[in-house]
Design an enzyme around this catalytic site. Structure first.
Site, PDB file in Angstrom:
ATOM      1  N   CYS A  59      26.826  29.368 -11.960  1.00  0.00           N
ATOM      2  CA  CYS A  59      27.289  28.287 -11.073  1.00  0.00           C
ATOM      3  C   CYS A  59      26.292  28.130  -9.920  1.00  0.00           C
ATOM      4  CB  CYS A  59      28.691  28.612 -10.561  1.00  0.00           C
ATOM      5  SG  CYS A  59      29.548  27.214  -9.829  1.00  0.00           S
ATOM      6  N   GLU A  66      23.671  44.613   1.217  1.00  0.00           N
ATOM      7  CA  GLU A  66      24.405  43.435   1.704  1.00  0.00           C
ATOM      8  C   GLU A  66      23.660  42.761   2.855  1.00  0.00           C
ATOM      9  OE1 GLU A  66      27.198  41.719   0.778  1.00  0.00           O
ATOM     10  OE2 GLU A  66      27.104  42.945  -1.023  1.00  0.00           O
ATOM     11  N   CYS A  96      29.750  28.826 -18.751  1.00  0.00           N
ATOM     12  CA  CYS A  96      30.663  29.285 -17.712  1.00  0.00           C
ATOM     13  C   CYS A  96      32.056  29.561 -18.273  1.00  0.00           C
ATOM     14  CB  CYS A  96      30.758  28.239 -16.600  1.00  0.00           C
ATOM     15  SG  CYS A  96      31.831  28.776 -15.250  1.00  0.00           S
ATOM     16  N   CYS A 125      37.639  23.984 -14.780  1.00  0.00           N
ATOM     17  CA  CYS A 125      36.925  23.650 -13.529  1.00  0.00           C
ATOM     18  C   CYS A 125      37.109  22.168 -13.220  1.00  0.00           C
ATOM     19  CB  CYS A 125      35.443  23.983 -13.669  1.00  0.00           C
ATOM     20  SG  CYS A 125      34.466  23.487 -12.249  1.00  0.00           S
TER      21      CYS A 125
END
Length: 344
Positions: free
Chosen positions: A190, A37, A200, A206
């Site tokens: 995306c 991370e 997608c 969307c």
């Protein structure tokens, strides 16, 4: 589309198309998730993959990292940039190693150096397999497009609204899969430029896609032109060694090894005179870009007699090292570029 069906559609897509083989996707290993991370902040997965494995082999546990010195850690981060990340990770690992256990709550994670709410959410979700919500660039982009949010997300009031939205969509069940899935959707479908809307799972629902706004969102502030700075680099060679300095712990390239950099031309001339440096072997130039400025660096290469080595090392608080040895100790990318540009 309801909250449940957003996560449901995303998880169905993830099961087939998501990334399941990243080296930090290991159950019950919050340390690997933590390292990944921090490395992934402002850095792409393909770049992190080159560093992660080597880092983990050298520091396989949080205790190994926490007990190591910064000089041991620096070479394994050199080239990844944003070195404050590594310093905070190293410092936080020391705290966790002394405590003898990982944080168990979001608040405890946030108390550690270098961990904000989104990283803490990722560590709860991916590291501990507890409930956690994240808000990285991928999530912002996916949600801003899905809901056609045209606000300036850099403003705190709109950032808070995005967090509320992220919490609303985030399921309790399969939370860690959802966290990975929304990052994967943002990273592979995306995308910031030329999103692959055709593939997608959210396409039909969307709002940005319906309004033809997918490439306009999220809202981007006009970038200010990046200032161009110039500086001279003092390259003093004696046989096969160069004189290197370790940079201060705070600031640019904190704790890494570097050739002396002087930003003022008159000061550079003065320094060369005071050190008795006259014989210029060659000059080499490189350009290196940071997020906030671009540096044009000119290396001026001097040759030195062996009997002056000790005197100059004291004057410049430097250490004589071959370029290969310096590289092994941890060099910023700009210094590696200079080594390549100089033919000595």
């Amino acid at each position: 589309m309801s909250q449940f069906s957003f996560s449901d559609a995303l998880l169905s897509w993830f099961d087939v198309h998501g990334r399941h083989d990243l080296p930090w996707q290991v159950a019950d290993d919050p340390y690997k998730v933590w390292v990944s991370e921090i490395m992934l902040q402002q850095t792409q997965v393909k770049t992190v993959l080159q560093y992660f494995q080597r880092f983990i082999e050298r520091f396989p546990t949080v205790e190994d990292l926490g007990q190591a010195s910064w000089d041991d850690v620096a070479p394994y981060w050199a080239g990844l940039g944003y070195y404050a990340r590594a310093r905070n990770l190293h410092k936080a690992a020391g705290i966790v190693a002394r405590q003898g256990h990982f944080p168990a709550t979001l608040e405890e994670w946030i108390e550690l150096p270098g961990i904000g709410p989104s990283t803490a959410g990722a560590l709860m979700s991916l590291g501990l397999r507890q409930y956690g919500v994240i808000m990285d660039g991928n999530v912002k982009r996916v949600l801003a497009r899905f809901c056609a949010i045209e606000d300036d997300l850099s403003k705190p009031v709109h950032e808070r609204a995005m967090w509320q939205l992220a919490e609303q969509f985030c399921p309790v069940e399969r939370n860690h899969d959802y966290t990975q899935a929304i990052m994967d959707l943002g990273a592979t479908i995306c995308t910031p430029k030329k999103p692959l809307c055709l593939y997608c799972p959210m396409q039909q629902h969307c709002k940005a896609h319906q309004q033809g706004l997918e490439t306009e969102l999220p809202f981007k502030k006009a970038k200010k032109p990046v200032p161009l700075k110039s500086a001279q680099v003092l390259l003093i060679q004696s046989h096969d060694q160069w004189l290197w300095q370790q940079r201060p712990n705070s600031g640019l390239w904190g704790g890494l090894w570097c050739l002396p950099i002087i930003e003022d031309a008159a000061e550079f001339e003065q320094l060369c005179q005071s050190l008795g440096l006259k014989k210029v072997l060659q000059r080499a130039q490189i350009t290196h870009s940071f997020t906030h400025f671009t540096w044009q660096l000119e290396a001026v290469c001097f040759e030195l007699d062996t009997d002056q080595q000790e005197h100059l090392a004291i004057e410049l608080n430097g250490t004589w090292l071959t370029p290969q040895r310096a590289t092994a100790m941890g060099l910023p990318t700009a210094m590696k570029k200079l080594i390549s540009a100089v033919n000595l």
